[in-house]
Design an enzyme around this catalytic site. Structure first.
Site, short mmCIF file in Angstrom:
data_model
loop_
_atom_site.label_atom_id
_atom_site.label_comp_id
_atom_site.label_asym_id
_atom_site.label_seq_id
_atom_site.Cartn_x
_atom_site.Cartn_y
_atom_site.Cartn_z
N PRO A 10 -2.10 8.88 3.58
CA PRO A 10 -3.38 9.32 3.02
C PRO A 10 -4.50 8.30 3.15
O PRO A 10 -4.29 7.09 2.98
CB PRO A 10 -3.06 9.58 1.54
N ASN A 11 -5.66 8.84 3.45
CA ASN A 11 -6.94 8.10 3.53
C ASN A 11 -7.07 7.24 4.79
O ASN A 11 -8.13 6.67 5.04
CB ASN A 11 -7.17 7.25 2.27
N ARG A 18 -13.98 3.49 5.56
CA ARG A 18 -13.36 3.30 4.25
C ARG A 18 -13.27 1.82 3.89
O ARG A 18 -12.60 1.05 4.59
CB ARG A 18 -11.94 3.89 4.29
N TYR A 23 -10.42 -2.97 4.86
CA TYR A 23 -9.63 -2.38 5.95
C TYR A 23 -10.24 -2.58 7.34
O TYR A 23 -9.62 -2.18 8.33
CB TYR A 23 -9.43 -0.88 5.67
N ASN A 75 2.70 3.61 8.07
CA ASN A 75 1.80 3.12 7.02
C ASN A 75 1.68 4.24 6.00
O ASN A 75 0.94 5.20 6.21
CB ASN A 75 0.42 2.75 7.59
N ALA A 78 -1.16 4.69 -0.05
CA ALA A 78 -0.82 4.46 -1.46
C ALA A 78 0.57 4.98 -1.81
O ALA A 78 1.17 4.53 -2.79
CB ALA A 78 -1.87 5.11 -2.35
N HIS A 81 3.63 2.68 -2.75
CA HIS A 81 3.91 2.05 -4.04
C HIS A 81 4.66 2.95 -5.01
O HIS A 81 5.10 2.47 -6.05
CB HIS A 81 2.58 1.58 -4.65
N GLU A 99 7.41 -0.83 8.32
CA GLU A 99 6.30 -0.47 7.42
C GLU A 99 5.12 -1.38 7.73
O GLU A 99 5.29 -2.59 7.85
CB GLU A 99 6.74 -0.66 5.97
N HIS A 101 0.87 -2.43 7.00
CA HIS A 101 -0.35 -2.34 6.18
C HIS A 101 -1.44 -3.17 6.84
O HIS A 101 -1.17 -4.27 7.32
CB HIS A 101 -0.09 -2.87 4.77
N ARG A 108 -3.33 -8.40 -3.37
CA ARG A 108 -4.28 -7.47 -4.00
C ARG A 108 -3.83 -7.13 -5.43
O ARG A 108 -3.19 -7.93 -6.09
CB ARG A 108 -4.43 -6.24 -3.10
N ARG A 112 -0.09 -2.83 -6.02
CA ARG A 112 0.14 -2.76 -4.56
C ARG A 112 1.23 -3.71 -4.09
O ARG A 112 1.67 -3.67 -2.95
CB ARG A 112 -1.15 -3.08 -3.80
#
Ligand code: DQA
Length: 155
Positions: A10-11, A18, A23, A75, A78, A81, A99, A101, A108, A112
């Site tokens: 998502p996102n 964003r 990012y 990836n 969110a 988590h 995985e 990121h 952060r 997270r």
């Protein structure tokens, strides 16, 4: 030919606009085309998928297993988590998964810092921006090719 699927959650479709201070300015399309070039150099087939929906991500992981993908770069956004469902899908698929990121999730907010998915992955690469994906592709190809042999760097 070895087949690798890159799945973004998502996102991540909003990359480029964003929160660029976190990012970066690179769009998901640019990351995908960079990985496409790198995959060609490595002589592997690569596929891309992005969704904002947990069930679609799970379906895509199941499909990767059915279609005998050799490796996944994931990836989960969110979902990293808190999605036990995505973790279970990765475990069930049994495909070596890295995985990734863009941001350093360990530097952060506290929520997270934990990934519920990383324990069922080969490894986690975090904090290198778009390079996290390149590093994941390099590592995955090398691990897959190295299976059962001595692991020589690719050149
Ligand atoms: C992210 C980190 C997550 O915490 C966040 O929710 C994202 C992006 C990253 O790539 O840095 O959506 O996975």
């Amino acid at each position: 030919m070895m087949k690798i699927r890159v799945i973004n959650g998502p996102n991540l479709n909003l990359l480029g606009t964003r929160e660029p201070q976190i990012y970066g300015n690179t769009t998901l399309g640019s990351i995908e085309s960079m990985l496409g070039h790198e995959a060609r150099e490595y002589g592997v087939e690569i596929e891309f998928f992005q969704s904002n929906h947990e069930g679609d991500l799970i379906d895509c992981i199941h499909e990767a297993a059915r279609e005998c993908c050799d490796g996944l770069i994931l990836n989960p956004g969110a979902y990293t988590h808190y999605s036990y469902a995505i973790r279970d899908a990765v475990a069930a698929a049994g495909i070596p998964t890295v995985e990734v990121h863009l941001s350093n999730i360990h530097s952060r907010e506290d929520f997270r810092k934990e990934s519920v998915i990383a324990p069922v992955c080969l490894g986690q690469i975090s904090g290198l921006g778009a390079v996290s994906y390149s590093a994941a592709l390099y590592a995955l190809v090398r691990k897959l090719r190295g299976a059962g042999q001595s692991e020589r760097p690719m050149g």
